[in-house]
Design an enzyme around this catalytic site. Structure first.
Site, PDB file in Angstrom:
ATOM      1  CD  GLU A  17      -2.933   0.970   2.367  1.00  0.00           C
ATOM      2  OE1 GLU A  17      -3.551  -0.103   2.425  1.00  0.00           O
ATOM      3  OE2 GLU A  17      -3.123   1.914   3.141  1.00  0.00           O
ATOM      4  CB  THR A  48      -4.323   5.876   0.938  1.00  0.00           C
ATOM      5  OG1 THR A  48      -3.357   6.905   0.752  1.00  0.00           O
ATOM      6  CG2 THR A  48      -3.674   4.666   1.578  1.00  0.00           C
ATOM      7  CE1 TYR A  49     -10.409   9.889  -4.045  1.00  0.00           C
ATOM      8  CE2 TYR A  49     -11.740  10.071  -2.064  1.00  0.00           C
ATOM      9  CZ  TYR A  49     -11.497  10.401  -3.386  1.00  0.00           C
ATOM     10  OH  TYR A  49     -12.348  11.264  -4.048  1.00  0.00           O
ATOM     11  N   GLY A 108     -14.048   6.028   5.334  1.00  0.00           N
ATOM     12  CA  GLY A 108     -13.231   7.250   5.357  1.00  0.00           C
ATOM     13  C   GLY A 108     -13.239   7.882   6.730  1.00  0.00           C
ATOM     14  CG  ASP A 109     -10.765   7.525   9.724  1.00  0.00           C
ATOM     15  OD1 ASP A 109     -11.852   7.197  10.232  1.00  0.00           O
ATOM     16  OD2 ASP A 109      -9.757   6.811   9.732  1.00  0.00           O
ATOM     17  CG  HIS A 149     -14.278   1.297  13.008  1.00  0.00           C
ATOM     18  ND1 HIS A 149     -14.802   2.445  13.547  1.00  0.00           N
ATOM     19  CD2 HIS A 149     -13.541   1.675  11.948  1.00  0.00           C
ATOM     20  CE1 HIS A 149     -14.410   3.489  12.818  1.00  0.00           C
ATOM     21  NE2 HIS A 149     -13.645   3.047  11.843  1.00  0.00           N
TER      22      HIS A 149
HETATM   23  P1  FAD Z   1     -17.700   1.419   7.727  1.00  0.00           P
HETATM   24  O1  FAD Z   1     -17.811   0.043   7.205  1.00  0.00           O
HETATM   25  O2  FAD Z   1     -18.696   2.422   7.242  1.00  0.00           O
HETATM   26  O3  FAD Z   1     -17.730   1.314   9.325  1.00  0.00           O
HETATM   27  C1  FAD Z   1     -17.523   2.466  10.147  1.00  0.00           C
HETATM   28  C2  FAD Z   1     -18.242   2.245  11.485  1.00  0.00           C
HETATM   29  O4  FAD Z   1     -19.648   2.249  11.257  1.00  0.00           O
HETATM   30  C3  FAD Z   1     -17.928   0.885  12.139  1.00  0.00           C
HETATM   31  O5  FAD Z   1     -17.893   1.077  13.531  1.00  0.00           O
HETATM   32  C4  FAD Z   1     -19.103   0.019  11.732  1.00  0.00           C
HETATM   33  O6  FAD Z   1     -19.357  -1.054  12.626  1.00  0.00           O
HETATM   34  C5  FAD Z   1     -20.231   1.041  11.761  1.00  0.00           C
HETATM   35  N1  FAD Z   1     -21.370   0.691  10.887  1.00  0.00           N
HETATM   36  C6  FAD Z   1     -21.304   0.154   9.654  1.00  0.00           C
HETATM   37  N2  FAD Z   1     -22.551  -0.011   9.154  1.00  0.00           N
HETATM   38  C7  FAD Z   1     -23.434   0.436  10.104  1.00  0.00           C
HETATM   39  C8  FAD Z   1     -24.853   0.548  10.202  1.00  0.00           C
HETATM   40  N3  FAD Z   1     -25.652   0.150   9.208  1.00  0.00           N
HETATM   41  N4  FAD Z   1     -25.387   1.090  11.333  1.00  0.00           N
HETATM   42  C9  FAD Z   1     -24.590   1.500  12.366  1.00  0.00           C
HETATM   43  N5  FAD Z   1     -23.224   1.418  12.336  1.00  0.00           N
HETATM   44  C10 FAD Z   1     -22.659   0.896  11.216  1.00  0.00           C
HETATM   45  N6  FAD Z   1      -9.310   5.885   5.254  1.00  0.00           N
HETATM   46  C11 FAD Z   1      -9.207   6.872   4.343  1.00  0.00           C
HETATM   47  O7  FAD Z   1      -9.719   7.970   4.573  1.00  0.00           O
HETATM   48  N7  FAD Z   1      -8.522   6.674   3.143  1.00  0.00           N
HETATM   49  C12 FAD Z   1      -7.961   5.484   2.826  1.00  0.00           C
HETATM   50  O8  FAD Z   1      -7.380   5.326   1.753  1.00  0.00           O
HETATM   51  C13 FAD Z   1      -8.053   4.413   3.783  1.00  0.00           C
HETATM   52  N8  FAD Z   1      -7.514   3.195   3.526  1.00  0.00           N
HETATM   53  C14 FAD Z   1      -7.693   2.174   4.413  1.00  0.00           C
HETATM   54  C15 FAD Z   1      -7.186   0.916   4.103  1.00  0.00           C
HETATM   55  C16 FAD Z   1      -7.358  -0.155   4.974  1.00  0.00           C
HETATM   56  C17 FAD Z   1      -6.799  -1.517   4.617  1.00  0.00           C
HETATM   57  C18 FAD Z   1      -8.086   0.035   6.198  1.00  0.00           C
HETATM   58  C19 FAD Z   1      -8.289  -1.107   7.135  1.00  0.00           C
HETATM   59  C20 FAD Z   1      -8.591   1.290   6.516  1.00  0.00           C
HETATM   60  C21 FAD Z   1      -8.412   2.372   5.638  1.00  0.00           C
HETATM   61  N9  FAD Z   1      -8.906   3.643   5.910  1.00  0.00           N
HETATM   62  C22 FAD Z   1      -8.769   4.668   5.002  1.00  0.00           C
HETATM   63  C23 FAD Z   1      -9.546   3.931   7.213  1.00  0.00           C
HETATM   64  C24 FAD Z   1     -11.082   3.799   7.170  1.00  0.00           C
HETATM   65  O9  FAD Z   1     -11.636   4.710   6.264  1.00  0.00           O
HETATM   66  C25 FAD Z   1     -11.554   4.088   8.576  1.00  0.00           C
HETATM   67  O10 FAD Z   1     -11.217   3.035   9.454  1.00  0.00           O
HETATM   68  C26 FAD Z   1     -12.992   4.468   8.733  1.00  0.00           C
HETATM   69  O11 FAD Z   1     -13.191   5.045  10.023  1.00  0.00           O
HETATM   70  C27 FAD Z   1     -13.954   3.290   8.652  1.00  0.00           C
HETATM   71  O12 FAD Z   1     -13.929   2.745   7.433  1.00  0.00           O
HETATM   72  P2  FAD Z   1     -14.814   1.453   7.104  1.00  0.00           P
HETATM   73  O13 FAD Z   1     -14.685   1.264   5.654  1.00  0.00           O
HETATM   74  O14 FAD Z   1     -14.547   0.332   8.017  1.00  0.00           O
HETATM   75  O15 FAD Z   1     -16.301   2.060   7.445  1.00  0.00           O
END
Ligand code: FAD
Length: 286
Positions: A17, A48-49, A108-109, A149
């Site tokens: 990555e 990454t984005y 996304g964060d 998470h």
């Molecule tokens: P989600 O799947 O949306 O989950 C976020 C939270 O919401 C979790 O606590 C989940 O349990 C909860 N949730 C999900 N669905 C529901 C629902 N229906 N109701 C209530 N709660 C729910 N970030 C970036 O900004 N750019 C990047 O390029 C990037 N690359 C990454 C690469 C990897 C391999 C990893 C592991 C993370 C990366 N991240 C990146 C970080 C990621 O965006 C963050 O961890 C973010 O906070 C959560 O992303 P997620 O896709 O898990 O979100």
């Protein structure tokens, strides 16, 4: 070029990555890193984005460069934050035009210390996965958090949402962690929910203890006491990196021995640690 779902169906994947560089200097460093890592014949690399689209053009540029100038399959990260469906359609169309077939769909964060992100048409990564799965041709990955998470209300809900996301996606890549048990426990929990899609462990070699501690705090991954003790009071960067590489190699060995479908290295745009771990694992380096 290949779809990552097809690569995983054929066997283990080894991937790296990168993040899109901000300066000309950092861009030259990344170019050299990719050249050095190409000889390890990675299955794919990902870029990454910046959530909210802050790196939209730079992420696209690096992904397109990898696609056109190397023999490596690229994957673009994409986040929900502050995006409309129309914007996502435009981004996907540009990737299709560039011959890119793999997307990591993320929640996304919010930017650290930055302005509040604008409104989004998506609440969670699952919404983005469903949108992308509706467009032809992309292999879609998602994020998984072995130590849960940080925004999850509890473990059961975290796993339920992850399982729901993985049912629609092809594979997941995990946040980094330092103890193999976290990973295998998550796989068992997913399996109990009827989900057995490939989950690739994310590996972060400790090369600088302050940086990894900071990232561990942000990501919710624990920086274990035994690791802090193993590093001790050393302020010698080379010594810290040596220990970090030994620890990461032990973790990789345990994960591979337990049947992990691949390894995904968070390279921080440098090649040394990844190459070193590859050699120690006995993986081919030319
Ligand atoms: P989600 O799947 O949306 O989950 C976020 C939270 O919401 C979790 O606590 C989940 O349990 C909860 N949730 C999900 N669905 C529901 C629902 N229906 N109701 C209530 N709660 C729910 N970030 C970036 O900004 N750019 C990047 O390029 C990037 N690359 C990454 C690469 C990897 C391999 C990893 C592991 C993370 C990366 N991240 C990146 C970080 C990621 O965006 C963050 O961890 C973010 O906070 C959560 O992303 P997620 O896709 O898990 O979100």
């Amino acid at each position: 070029m290949a779809r990552i779902a097809d690569l995983l169906a054929r066997g283990r994947t080894f991937s790296f990555e990168f993040f899109p560089p901000k300066t000309d200097y950092a861009q030259l460093t990344l170019g050299r890193t990719i050249a050095e890592l190409e000889s390890l014949a990675p299955s794919f690399v990902s870029v990454t984005y910046g959530a909210g689209g802050s790196t939209r053009a730079r992420t696209h540029a690096v992904v397109e460069w990898v696609r056109k100038e190397t023999h490596i399959t690229p994957m673009a990260h994409l986040t929900c934050t502050a995006h409309s469906r129309a914007e996502i359609d435009e981004i996907l169309a540009n990737y299709t035009a560039a011959g890119v077939e793999n997307i990591l769909a993320l929640g996304g964060d919010p930017p650290v210390g930055g302005a509040e992100p604008g409104p989004s048409d998506y609440s969670y990564a699952l919404d983005l996965v469903e949108h992308i799965a509706g467009s032809d041709g992309f292999s879609v990955g998602v994020a998984a958090h072995p130590e849960v998470h940080p925004r999850s209300t509890d473990r059961a809900n975290d796993r339920r949402h992850l399982a729901e996301k993985l049912r629609r996606a092809d594979f997941a890549i995990t946040q980094f962690f330092f103890e193999a048990d976290h990973y295998f426990r998550m796989l068992d929990e997913l399996s109990a929910l009827g989900v057995d899609k490939p989950v690739i462990p994310g590996i972060m070699p400790v090369t600088n203890k302050n940086q990894v501690r900071r990232m561990a705090e942000l990501s919710g991954a624990a920086f274990p006491k035994w690791l802090a003790e193993r590093i001790g009071d050393s302020t010698d960067e080379a010594e810290v990196a040596k220990i970090g590489i030994e620890v990461a190699t032990e973790l990789c060995s345990a994960l591979l021995a337990g049947g992990a479908p691949g390894l995904h290295f968070f390279t921080m745009n440098r090649s040394t640690a990844t190459r070193d771990i590859y050699e120690r694992l006995g993986l081919p380096v030319s």
